[in-house]
Design a protein around this motif. Sequence first.
Motif, PDB file in Angstrom:
ATOM      1  N   UNK A  72     -10.363  -6.649  -9.790  1.00  0.00           N
ATOM      2  CA  UNK A  72     -11.654  -6.134  -9.328  1.00  0.00           C
ATOM      3  C   UNK A  72     -11.793  -4.635  -9.598  1.00  0.00           C
ATOM      4  N   UNK A  73     -10.695  -3.895  -9.419  1.00  0.00           N
ATOM      5  CA  UNK A  73     -10.750  -2.443  -9.488  1.00  0.00           C
ATOM      6  C   UNK A  73     -10.170  -1.874 -10.787  1.00  0.00           C
ATOM      7  N   UNK A  74      -9.772  -2.779 -11.696  1.00  0.00           N
ATOM      8  CA  UNK A  74      -9.275  -2.387 -13.010  1.00  0.00           C
ATOM      9  C   UNK A  74      -8.042  -1.476 -12.914  1.00  0.00           C
ATOM     10  N   UNK A  75      -7.111  -1.883 -12.051  1.00  0.00           N
ATOM     11  CA  UNK A  75      -5.832  -1.192 -11.909  1.00  0.00           C
ATOM     12  C   UNK A  75      -4.726  -2.242 -11.914  1.00  0.00           C
ATOM     13  N   UNK A  76      -3.483  -1.809 -11.888  1.00  0.00           N
ATOM     14  CA  UNK A  76      -2.368  -2.761 -11.878  1.00  0.00           C
ATOM     15  C   UNK A  76      -2.127  -3.327 -10.479  1.00  0.00           C
ATOM     16  N   UNK A  77      -1.472  -4.464 -10.452  1.00  0.00           N
ATOM     17  CA  UNK A  77      -1.088  -5.071  -9.177  1.00  0.00           C
ATOM     18  C   UNK A  77      -0.144  -4.136  -8.421  1.00  0.00           C
ATOM     19  N   UNK A  78       0.734  -3.458  -9.150  1.00  0.00           N
ATOM     20  CA  UNK A  78       1.656  -2.505  -8.534  1.00  0.00           C
ATOM     21  C   UNK A  78       0.920  -1.367  -7.838  1.00  0.00           C
ATOM     22  N   UNK A  79      -0.178  -0.921  -8.443  1.00  0.00           N
ATOM     23  CA  UNK A  79      -0.977   0.148  -7.828  1.00  0.00           C
ATOM     24  C   UNK A  79      -1.543  -0.311  -6.496  1.00  0.00           C
ATOM     25  N   UNK A  80      -2.052  -1.545  -6.468  1.00  0.00           N
ATOM     26  CA  UNK A  80      -2.603  -2.098  -5.217  1.00  0.00           C
ATOM     27  C   UNK A  80      -1.500  -2.170  -4.168  1.00  0.00           C
ATOM     28  N   UNK A  81      -0.341  -2.669  -4.551  1.00  0.00           N
ATOM     29  CA  UNK A  81       0.788  -2.788  -3.627  1.00  0.00           C
ATOM     30  C   UNK A  81       1.173  -1.411  -3.064  1.00  0.00           C
ATOM     31  N   UNK A  82       1.292  -0.427  -3.928  1.00  0.00           N
ATOM     32  CA  UNK A  82       1.673   0.928  -3.495  1.00  0.00           C
ATOM     33  C   UNK A  82       0.627   1.501  -2.550  1.00  0.00           C
ATOM     34  N   UNK A  83      -0.661   1.320  -2.896  1.00  0.00           N
ATOM     35  CA  UNK A  83      -1.736   1.862  -2.056  1.00  0.00           C
ATOM     36  C   UNK A  83      -1.736   1.210  -0.674  1.00  0.00           C
ATOM     37  N   UNK A  84      -1.570  -0.099  -0.618  1.00  0.00           N
ATOM     38  CA  UNK A  84      -1.572  -0.798   0.672  1.00  0.00           C
ATOM     39  C   UNK A  84      -0.364  -0.361   1.501  1.00  0.00           C
TER      40      UNK A  84
END
Length: 150
Positions: A29-41
Amino acid sequence: MQNIDVLDRQILEVLSSDVKKSYAEMAKMFNVSTGTIHIRIEKLRQAGVIQEMTIKLDERKLGFDVCSFIGITLKRAKDYGGVIKQLESIDEVIEAYYTTGTYGIFIKVMTHSMEELHQVLTRKIQAIDEIQSTETLVSMQNPIRRNIKI
């Protein structure tokens, strides 16, 4: 936490409406990596912005047809902590607030029926010695129910 950027806000908005949304779906949805989402959360968890990931239940579909709000007047202000401890042990009390104004404590109570509310009020809540008085408001409906806008 003051440095919440646009991506953090987008993640929080998605999780607020759908806690089951996968990291992969959000990454897409946000055009970033899954790792980025994990780190942000994880960063939001560590900062205490995300305290827990839960689901919203429809209380009425589970048979809890009576929602009430009860204002509690304490005998003495110093009784607050002890009363909160006792209220925590009452399953029907699902929220409690320390307030200013007329009541020292304001609670939300969910029961199956008016009769059950009456029993909870008289046998559990009003039985707490440090409570001087209560005022009960029964909710007719809950037309607005949402998380805060981020």
